[in-house]
Design an enzyme around this catalytic site. Structure first.
Site, PDB file in Angstrom:
ATOM      1  CG  ASN A 258      -6.388  -0.691   0.911  1.00  0.00           C
ATOM      2  OD1 ASN A 258      -6.134  -0.429   0.075  1.00  0.00           O
ATOM      3  ND2 ASN A 258      -6.434  -1.090   1.964  1.00  0.00           N
TER       4      ASN A 258
ATOM      5  CB  CYS B  80      -0.897  -0.118   1.342  1.00  0.00           C
ATOM      6  SG  CYS B  80      -2.431  -1.172   1.277  1.00  0.00           S
TER       7      CYS B  80
ATOM      8  CG  HIS C 171      -3.387   3.604   2.475  1.00  0.00           C
ATOM      9  ND1 HIS C 171      -3.393   3.294   0.664  1.00  0.00           N
ATOM     10  CD2 HIS C 171      -3.304   2.188   3.067  1.00  0.00           C
ATOM     11  CE1 HIS C 171      -4.085   2.311   0.783  1.00  0.00           C
ATOM     12  NE2 HIS C 171      -3.699   1.342   1.918  1.00  0.00           N
TER      13      HIS C 171
HETATM   14  N1  COA Z   1     -18.060  -8.651   9.814  1.00  0.00           N
HETATM   15  C1  COA Z   1     -19.436  -8.173  10.789  1.00  0.00           C
HETATM   16  N2  COA Z   1     -17.971  -8.748  12.416  1.00  0.00           N
HETATM   17  C2  COA Z   1     -16.762  -8.816  11.250  1.00  0.00           C
HETATM   18  C3  COA Z   1     -16.041  -9.204  10.342  1.00  0.00           C
HETATM   19  C4  COA Z   1     -17.350  -8.502   9.542  1.00  0.00           C
HETATM   20  N3  COA Z   1     -16.691  -8.221   8.309  1.00  0.00           N
HETATM   21  N4  COA Z   1     -15.268  -8.198  10.257  1.00  0.00           N
HETATM   22  C5  COA Z   1     -14.320  -9.113  11.350  1.00  0.00           C
HETATM   23  N5  COA Z   1     -16.117  -9.247  11.974  1.00  0.00           N
HETATM   24  C6  COA Z   1     -16.095  -9.439  13.856  1.00  0.00           C
HETATM   25  C7  COA Z   1     -13.988 -10.228  14.333  1.00  0.00           C
HETATM   26  O1  COA Z   1     -14.519 -11.581  13.316  1.00  0.00           O
HETATM   27  C8  COA Z   1     -14.813  -9.757  15.438  1.00  0.00           C
HETATM   28  O2  COA Z   1     -15.821 -10.209  15.837  1.00  0.00           O
HETATM   29  P1  COA Z   1     -15.478 -11.426  17.577  1.00  0.00           P
HETATM   30  O3  COA Z   1     -14.939  -9.878  18.869  1.00  0.00           O
HETATM   31  O4  COA Z   1     -16.666 -11.645  18.100  1.00  0.00           O
HETATM   32  O5  COA Z   1     -14.312 -11.994  17.579  1.00  0.00           O
HETATM   33  C9  COA Z   1     -15.864  -8.585  15.737  1.00  0.00           C
HETATM   34  O6  COA Z   1     -16.049  -8.013  14.352  1.00  0.00           O
HETATM   35  C10 COA Z   1     -14.267  -7.579  15.907  1.00  0.00           C
HETATM   36  O7  COA Z   1     -12.972  -8.066  14.853  1.00  0.00           O
HETATM   37  P2  COA Z   1     -11.736  -6.545  15.282  1.00  0.00           P
HETATM   38  O8  COA Z   1     -10.595  -7.227  14.227  1.00  0.00           O
HETATM   39  O9  COA Z   1     -11.628  -6.312  16.838  1.00  0.00           O
HETATM   40  O10 COA Z   1     -13.120  -5.280  14.584  1.00  0.00           O
HETATM   41  P3  COA Z   1     -12.303  -3.871  14.702  1.00  0.00           P
HETATM   42  O11 COA Z   1     -12.344  -2.827  14.350  1.00  0.00           O
HETATM   43  O12 COA Z   1     -10.540  -4.423  14.261  1.00  0.00           O
HETATM   44  O13 COA Z   1     -12.288  -3.886  12.517  1.00  0.00           O
HETATM   45  C11 COA Z   1     -10.883  -3.816  10.291  1.00  0.00           C
HETATM   46  C12 COA Z   1     -11.115  -4.654  12.152  1.00  0.00           C
HETATM   47  C13 COA Z   1     -10.189  -4.966   9.359  1.00  0.00           C
HETATM   48  C14 COA Z   1     -12.013  -3.068   9.852  1.00  0.00           C
HETATM   49  C15 COA Z   1     -10.256  -2.842  11.364  1.00  0.00           C
HETATM   50  O14 COA Z   1      -9.253  -3.732  12.048  1.00  0.00           O
HETATM   51  C16 COA Z   1      -8.879  -2.912  10.700  1.00  0.00           C
HETATM   52  O15 COA Z   1      -9.275  -1.670   9.786  1.00  0.00           O
HETATM   53  N6  COA Z   1      -7.616  -2.479  10.495  1.00  0.00           N
HETATM   54  C17 COA Z   1      -6.843  -2.258   9.205  1.00  0.00           C
HETATM   55  C18 COA Z   1      -6.909  -3.024   7.752  1.00  0.00           C
HETATM   56  C19 COA Z   1      -6.346  -1.947   6.874  1.00  0.00           C
HETATM   57  O16 COA Z   1      -6.302  -1.133   6.847  1.00  0.00           O
HETATM   58  N7  COA Z   1      -5.589  -3.340   6.423  1.00  0.00           N
HETATM   59  C20 COA Z   1      -4.247  -2.128   5.787  1.00  0.00           C
HETATM   60  C21 COA Z   1      -3.583  -1.871   5.753  1.00  0.00           C
HETATM   61  S1  COA Z   1      -2.470  -1.400   4.106  1.00  0.00           S
END
Ligand code: COA
Length: 323
Positions: free
Chosen positions: A280, A114, A250
């Site tokens: 993204n 990215c 980004h």
């Molecule tokens: N729909 C519903 N629930 C989902 C889900 C989805 N698509 N994806 C994950 N969950 C669930 C998880 O399993 C977790 O459930 P649990 O508590 O029962 O285990 C819960 O939602 C919370 O997950 P978590 O990973 O803590 O959520 P979060 O608030 O951190 O959000 C992202 C998840 C991926 C959106 C966030 O972490 C993120 O954006 N991270 C950076 C990603 C990124 O930008 N990557 C590229 C960088 S270049």
């Protein structure tokens, strides 16, 4: 010699897929509300079957060349930031070069996930400063949906396909009048590799592999490192953060962009946000956002634009430009 961005262009595949449509197509245990509130994403574009990264890159480049009024013989470099090339070799850049009828100059891909567009811009800046090239197409282009694991609801909802391009041109100081790239930072810490990547590749599995990610950890690093690298790049440019007109970070997550802005004490109204519409698109996300904000008149000549990115590696960096 200054390196000045003289035009932008972008291209998005025709097919728009809403959160609901994605959930239905892949039978995901998710919902629109969760995706919107956690990531800010409402929809993504998905490339058609047979439409490869070089096709998206070529169209974005064509748009930038048309805006600049530049023809193939006026381009002497093509640098593409991508992690999703059509083929392992030759590069996307050479395919773009051929499609546009460019017959001379350098053509190469830069792989920094990215951070790819910022790394490509830094590479092109170097080619200009050493006098090797005069007018370079710098492109970020990806077909991220080709490397997604559609059984992993935590990652497959976050990514989309697209391409953005800029023309970076060598310009004597007098003519540039202060415009151009002011400072760039590029950093990496490979020990964070296990946080984000694909589970395969050419020399390991002979496949492209599928994406995996530790979302929360990547989020934390994203905010911390994009904020610190912006601070550093703005300082290197001899500016204060308060002088930044636009933060074009980004586009990974709307909450991440808001947190970076808060850390930098920049009002959210100064952030360009396109993650809602594009999702993204990895290396394509910054040039896509730039093109939107230039076209709608927000980014104007003379503005200071800071472009931080973070990606797999981890890699990160920021480019500060006077528009
Ligand atoms: N729909 C519903 N629930 C989902 C889900 C989805 N698509 N994806 C994950 N969950 C669930 C998880 O399993 C977790 O459930 P649990 O508590 O029962 O285990 C819960 O939602 C919370 O997950 P978590 O990973 O803590 O959520 P979060 O608030 O951190 O959000 C992202 C998840 C991926 C959106 C966030 O972490 C993120 O954006 N991270 C950076 C990603 C990124 O930008 N990557 C590229 C960088 S270049």
């Amino acid at each position: 010699m200054r390196a000045v961005i003289t035009a932008t262009g972008s291209y998005l595949p025709r097919r728009v897929v809403s959160n609901e449509a994605l959930i239905a197509q892949y039978h995901l245990d998710s919902n629109d509300e969760w995706i919107r509130t956690r990531s800010g994403i409402v929809q993504r574009y998905i490339a058609a079957e047979g439409e490869a990264t070089s096709h998206l890159a070529t169209e974005a480049a064509r748009a930038a060349m048309a805006r600049a009024g530049v023809f193939a013989d006026g381009i002497d470099g093509v640098v593409v930031g991508t992690s999703t090339p059509d083929t392992t070799m030759p590069s996307v850049a050479t395919k773009v070069q051929a499609a546009l009828g460019i017959k001379h100059g350098a053509a190469l891909d830069v792989m920094a996930a990215c951070t790819g567009f910022i790394a490509a811009l830094a590479t092109a800046h170097g080619l200009i400063q050493t006098g090797m090239c005069k007018r370079i197409l710098v492109i970020g282009a990806e077909t991220m949906t080709r490397i997604l694991d559609f059984t992993d609801r935590g990652t497959c909802i976050l990514f989309g396909d697209g391409a953005g391009a800029v023309i970076l041109e060598a310009m004597p100081e007098e003519k540039a009048n202060g415009r151009g790239i002011l400072a760039t930072t590029l950093e990496a810490d490979g020990s964070f590799g296990p946080l984000l990547g694909t589970n395969g590749g050419t020399s390991s599995t002979q496949t492209a592999g599928a994406m995996f990610m530790q979302g929360q950890e990547v989020f934390r690093h994203g905010v911390e490192k994009m904020a610190s690298t912006t601070r550093e790049a703005v300082g290197k440019a001899g500016l204060e953060l308060s002088e930044v007109d636009w933060l074009v970070a980004h586009q990974a997550n709307g909450r991440m962009i808001a947190s970076i802005a808060r850390q930098l004490k920049l009002d959210e109204s100064r952030c360009i946000v396109t993650v809602d519409k594009h999702a993204n698109t990895s290396a394509a996300s910054i040039p896509l956002a730039l093109d939107v904000a230039v076209k709608d008149g927000r980014i104007k000549p003379g503005n200071i634009v800071a472009m931080p990115a973070l990606g797999a590696g981890l890699t990160w960096g920021c480019c500060v430009v006077k528009w």
